[in-house]
Scaffold this motif. Structure first.
Motif, PDB file in Angstrom:
ATOM      1  N   ALA A  76       0.831  -1.208   0.000  1.00  0.00           N
ATOM      2  CA  ALA A  76       0.000   0.000   0.000  1.00  0.00           C
ATOM      3  C   ALA A  76       0.863   1.254   0.000  1.00  0.00           C
ATOM      4  CB  ALA A  76      -0.924  -0.007   1.211  1.00  0.00           C
ATOM      5  N   THR A  77       2.084   1.156   0.554  1.00  0.00           N
ATOM      6  CA  THR A  77       2.955   2.343   0.574  1.00  0.00           C
ATOM      7  C   THR A  77       3.883   2.376  -0.636  1.00  0.00           C
ATOM      8  OG1 THR A  77       4.492   1.152   2.003  1.00  0.00           O
ATOM      9  CG2 THR A  77       2.919   2.636   3.086  1.00  0.00           C
ATOM     10  N   GLY A  78       3.699   1.459  -1.578  1.00  0.00           N
ATOM     11  CA  GLY A  78       4.435   1.542  -2.851  1.00  0.00           C
ATOM     12  C   GLY A  78       5.762   0.817  -2.894  1.00  0.00           C
ATOM     13  N   ILE A  79       6.036  -0.057  -1.916  1.00  0.00           N
ATOM     14  CA  ILE A  79       7.292  -0.821  -1.982  1.00  0.00           C
ATOM     15  C   ILE A  79       7.076  -2.016  -2.910  1.00  0.00           C
ATOM     16  CG2 ILE A  79       8.971  -2.180  -0.657  1.00  0.00           C
ATOM     17  CD1 ILE A  79       8.234  -0.349   1.736  1.00  0.00           C
ATOM     18  N   PRO A  80       7.857  -2.090  -4.002  1.00  0.00           N
ATOM     19  CA  PRO A  80       7.586  -3.117  -5.008  1.00  0.00           C
ATOM     20  C   PRO A  80       8.220  -4.464  -4.698  1.00  0.00           C
ATOM     21  CG  PRO A  80       9.358  -1.694  -5.758  1.00  0.00           C
ATOM     22  CD  PRO A  80       8.958  -1.199  -4.387  1.00  0.00           C
ATOM     23  N   SER A  81       7.680  -5.508  -5.293  1.00  0.00           N
ATOM     24  CA  SER A  81       8.335  -6.819  -5.303  1.00  0.00           C
ATOM     25  C   SER A  81       7.932  -7.504  -6.597  1.00  0.00           C
ATOM     26  CB  SER A  81       7.951  -7.652  -4.078  1.00  0.00           C
ATOM     27  OG  SER A  81       6.585  -7.983  -4.110  1.00  0.00           O
ATOM     28  N   ASN A  82       8.731  -8.487  -6.976  1.00  0.00           N
ATOM     29  CA  ASN A  82       8.597  -9.053  -8.310  1.00  0.00           C
ATOM     30  C   ASN A  82       8.987 -10.523  -8.265  1.00  0.00           C
ATOM     31  OD1 ASN A  82       9.167  -9.635 -11.059  1.00  0.00           O
ATOM     32  ND2 ASN A  82       9.711  -7.514 -11.421  1.00  0.00           N
ATOM     33  N   ARG A  83       8.301 -11.359  -9.017  1.00  0.00           N
ATOM     34  CA  ARG A  83       8.627 -12.774  -9.090  1.00  0.00           C
ATOM     35  C   ARG A  83       8.053 -13.339 -10.381  1.00  0.00           C
ATOM     36  NH1 ARG A  83       5.275 -10.013  -6.902  1.00  0.00           N
ATOM     37  NH2 ARG A  83       5.731 -10.475  -4.744  1.00  0.00           N
ATOM     38  N   THR A  84       8.494 -14.565 -10.727  1.00  0.00           N
ATOM     39  CA  THR A  84       7.976 -15.218 -11.930  1.00  0.00           C
ATOM     40  C   THR A  84       6.781 -16.075 -11.565  1.00  0.00           C
ATOM     41  OG1 THR A  84      10.256 -15.386 -12.675  1.00  0.00           O
ATOM     42  CG2 THR A  84       8.632 -16.655 -13.905  1.00  0.00           C
ATOM     43  N   LYS A 105       2.823 -12.010  -2.528  1.00  0.00           N
ATOM     44  CA  LYS A 105       2.232 -11.328  -3.687  1.00  0.00           C
ATOM     45  C   LYS A 105       0.745 -11.083  -3.471  1.00  0.00           C
ATOM     46  CE  LYS A 105       3.166 -15.194  -6.192  1.00  0.00           C
ATOM     47  NZ  LYS A 105       3.147 -16.118  -5.052  1.00  0.00           N
ATOM     48  N   SER A 106       0.053 -12.106  -2.902  1.00  0.00           N
ATOM     49  CA  SER A 106      -1.393 -11.974  -2.710  1.00  0.00           C
ATOM     50  C   SER A 106      -1.707 -10.957  -1.626  1.00  0.00           C
ATOM     51  CB  SER A 106      -2.011 -13.332  -2.357  1.00  0.00           C
ATOM     52  OG  SER A 106      -1.900 -14.216  -3.456  1.00  0.00           O
ATOM     53  N   VAL A 107      -0.898 -10.952  -0.563  1.00  0.00           N
ATOM     54  CA  VAL A 107      -1.111  -9.960   0.506  1.00  0.00           C
ATOM     55  C   VAL A 107      -0.970  -8.565  -0.103  1.00  0.00           C
ATOM     56  CG1 VAL A 107      -0.126  -9.035   2.642  1.00  0.00           C
ATOM     57  CG2 VAL A 107      -0.421 -11.510   2.366  1.00  0.00           C
ATOM     58  N   GLU A 108       0.049  -8.393  -0.962  1.00  0.00           N
ATOM     59  CA  GLU A 108       0.246  -7.076  -1.585  1.00  0.00           C
ATOM     60  C   GLU A 108      -0.917  -6.741  -2.514  1.00  0.00           C
ATOM     61  OE1 GLU A 108       5.084  -7.103  -1.112  1.00  0.00           O
ATOM     62  OE2 GLU A 108       4.288  -6.848  -3.118  1.00  0.00           O
ATOM     63  N   LEU A 109      -1.397  -7.735  -3.252  1.00  0.00           N
ATOM     64  CA  LEU A 109      -2.521  -7.478  -4.174  1.00  0.00           C
ATOM     65  C   LEU A 109      -3.798  -7.136  -3.414  1.00  0.00           C
ATOM     66  CD1 LEU A 109      -1.851 -10.267  -6.814  1.00  0.00           C
ATOM     67  CD2 LEU A 109      -1.604  -7.795  -7.123  1.00  0.00           C
ATOM     68  N   LEU A 110      -3.942  -7.715  -2.222  1.00  0.00           N
ATOM     69  CA  LEU A 110      -5.138  -7.414  -1.435  1.00  0.00           C
ATOM     70  C   LEU A 110      -5.092  -5.988  -0.895  1.00  0.00           C
ATOM     71  CD1 LEU A 110      -5.540 -10.868   0.329  1.00  0.00           C
ATOM     72  CD2 LEU A 110      -7.163  -9.848  -1.279  1.00  0.00           C
ATOM     73  N   GLU A 111      -3.873  -5.490  -0.601  1.00  0.00           N
ATOM     74  CA  GLU A 111      -3.820  -4.119  -0.086  1.00  0.00           C
ATOM     75  C   GLU A 111      -3.649  -3.082  -1.187  1.00  0.00           C
ATOM     76  OE1 GLU A 111      -0.568  -4.913   2.743  1.00  0.00           O
ATOM     77  OE2 GLU A 111       0.594  -3.385   1.673  1.00  0.00           O
ATOM     78  N   ASN A 112      -3.223  -3.513  -2.371  1.00  0.00           N
ATOM     79  CA  ASN A 112      -3.003  -2.592  -3.491  1.00  0.00           C
ATOM     80  C   ASN A 112      -3.307  -3.364  -4.778  1.00  0.00           C
ATOM     81  OD1 ASN A 112      -2.026  -1.020  -5.536  1.00  0.00           O
ATOM     82  ND2 ASN A 112       0.025  -0.804  -4.715  1.00  0.00           N
ATOM     83  N   PRO A 113      -4.527  -3.213  -5.318  1.00  0.00           N
ATOM     84  CA  PRO A 113      -4.982  -4.126  -6.372  1.00  0.00           C
ATOM     85  C   PRO A 113      -4.450  -3.818  -7.772  1.00  0.00           C
ATOM     86  CG  PRO A 113      -6.692  -2.552  -5.888  1.00  0.00           C
ATOM     87  CD  PRO A 113      -5.544  -2.225  -4.957  1.00  0.00           C
ATOM     88  N   TRP A 114      -3.194  -3.372  -7.866  1.00  0.00           N
ATOM     89  CA  TRP A 114      -2.586  -3.122  -9.168  1.00  0.00           C
ATOM     90  C   TRP A 114      -1.391  -4.041  -9.344  1.00  0.00           C
ATOM     91  CZ3 TRP A 114      -4.329   0.013 -13.032  1.00  0.00           C
ATOM     92  CH2 TRP A 114      -5.385   0.855 -12.722  1.00  0.00           C
ATOM     93  N   ALA A 115      -1.180  -4.494 -10.592  1.00  0.00           N
ATOM     94  CA  ALA A 115      -0.055  -5.385 -10.846  1.00  0.00           C
ATOM     95  C   ALA A 115       0.535  -5.063 -12.205  1.00  0.00           C
ATOM     96  CB  ALA A 115      -0.515  -6.837 -10.825  1.00  0.00           C
ATOM     97  N   ALA A 116       1.774  -5.458 -12.410  1.00  0.00           N
ATOM     98  CA  ALA A 116       2.398  -5.350 -13.731  1.00  0.00           C
ATOM     99  C   ALA A 116       2.968  -6.709 -14.098  1.00  0.00           C
ATOM    100  CB  ALA A 116       3.490  -4.290 -13.712  1.00  0.00           C
ATOM    101  N   LEU A 117       2.844  -7.044 -15.380  1.00  0.00           N
ATOM    102  CA  LEU A 117       3.380  -8.306 -15.892  1.00  0.00           C
ATOM    103  C   LEU A 117       4.431  -7.991 -16.940  1.00  0.00           C
ATOM    104  CD1 LEU A 117      -0.004 -10.126 -16.680  1.00  0.00           C
ATOM    105  CD2 LEU A 117       1.417 -10.399 -14.627  1.00  0.00           C
TER     106      LEU A 117
END
Ligand SMILES: Cc1cc2nc3c(=O)[nH]c(=O)nc-3n(C[C@H](O)[C@H](O)[C@H](O)COP(=O)(O)O)c2cc1C
Length: 245
Positions: A76-84, A105-117
């Motif tokens: 929610a505060t904008g700290i990114p993470s990335n995985r395959t 990843k899911s916890v982050e998606l639940l608090e911030n529903p945006w993703a990049a692929l």
């Protein structure tokens, strides 16, 4: 660590078929479909992968694992993470993958529903980038996919508290417990096991998709689709533009 600097070899030139806004499909998901079909078509023996030296590594398709995609999420505060993760479905609304709903990843998606692929297909010198909003796949479709998985993968989904710290022997013990709980024996290959509620699919609904096609001298072709939504009706249309490389 040695003091010798890491030597990064000079890069080969990229070269892929011409690509521009006038030749693309008006719907980016259909355009993705077209590129993916080529990426997944039978391998050209001239291209990459040495089947002569290592037959087990012979590529089955032109692009090896075109379904492997980098998934970026952020807190929610904008700290990114990335995985395959692996793309499992593309429907008319978006890109679907499956995972544990309690993972990082899911916890982050639940608090911030945006993703990049990001798909990088080195064999065809192509890249596809997606930015979008995430939604949970409905339970029925997650069930269907879960039941299509091999037995040990279904057991693995139950056993792994994905993303948590785990002891050396703990995973094996957890697998053993899951097998006992569902009465799985070595010859029960088709055992019916219900999908855990904490495991299922997510869909990335694109807001923007960029197709990148590598060209010599870094003069690559880039085409971006951006969704424009009409206030009130909620209807959306895609704008299509070329971007400077
Ligand atoms: C090629 C490849 C494919 C993967 N596919 C998946 C997948 O489809 N779903 C998944 O949950 N993890 C997949 N993983 C593992 C993830 O990269 C990651 O380790 C895991 O999901 C935990 O991520 P998190 O802690 O950020 O949630 C894959 C890893 C690789 C290298």
């Amino acid at each position: 660590m040695s003091a010798t600097p890491l030597k990064i070899e000079t890069h080969e030139q990229y070269e892929s078929p011409p690509f521009g806004p006038s030749s693309v499909h008006p719907d980016p998901l259909r355009q993705f479909h077209e590129w993916f079909k080529v990426a997944q078509s039978p391998a050209n023996p001239e291209q990459g992968g040495s089947s002569a030296t290592n037959p087990t590594f012979a590529p089955r398709s032109r692009v090896r694992e075109p379904e492997a995609m980098a998934l970026a999420t952020a807190t929610a505060t904008g700290i990114p993470s990335n995985r395959t993760v692996l793309l499992k479905e593309v429907d008319s609304t978006g890109f679907v993958f499956f995972t544990n709903y309690t993972s990082r990843k899911s916890v982050e998606l639940l608090e911030n529903p945006w993703a990049a692929l990001n798909f990088y297909w080195r064999e065809t010198h192509q890249q596809v980038r997606v930015v979008g909003k995430i939604e949970k796949l409905d339970a029925e479709r997650s069930d269907q996919y879960y039941q299509s998985r091999p037995l040990n993968s279904r057991i693995g989904a139950w056993a792994s508290p994905q993303s948590l710290v785990i002891g050396e022997e703990e995973l094996a013990q957890r697998v053993k417990k899951v097998r006992e709980r569902f009465g799985v024996t070595d010859d029960s290959e088709t055992k019916d096991i219900a999908r855990p509620e904490f495991w299922g699919g997510w869909r990335v609904v694109p807001q923007e998709i960029e197709f990148w096609s590598g060209k010599p001298s870094r003069l690559h072709d880039r085409v971006v689709y951006r969704r424009q939504t009409t206030a009130g009706t909620g209807e959306s249309q895609w704008t299509i533009d070329r971007l400077a490389p």
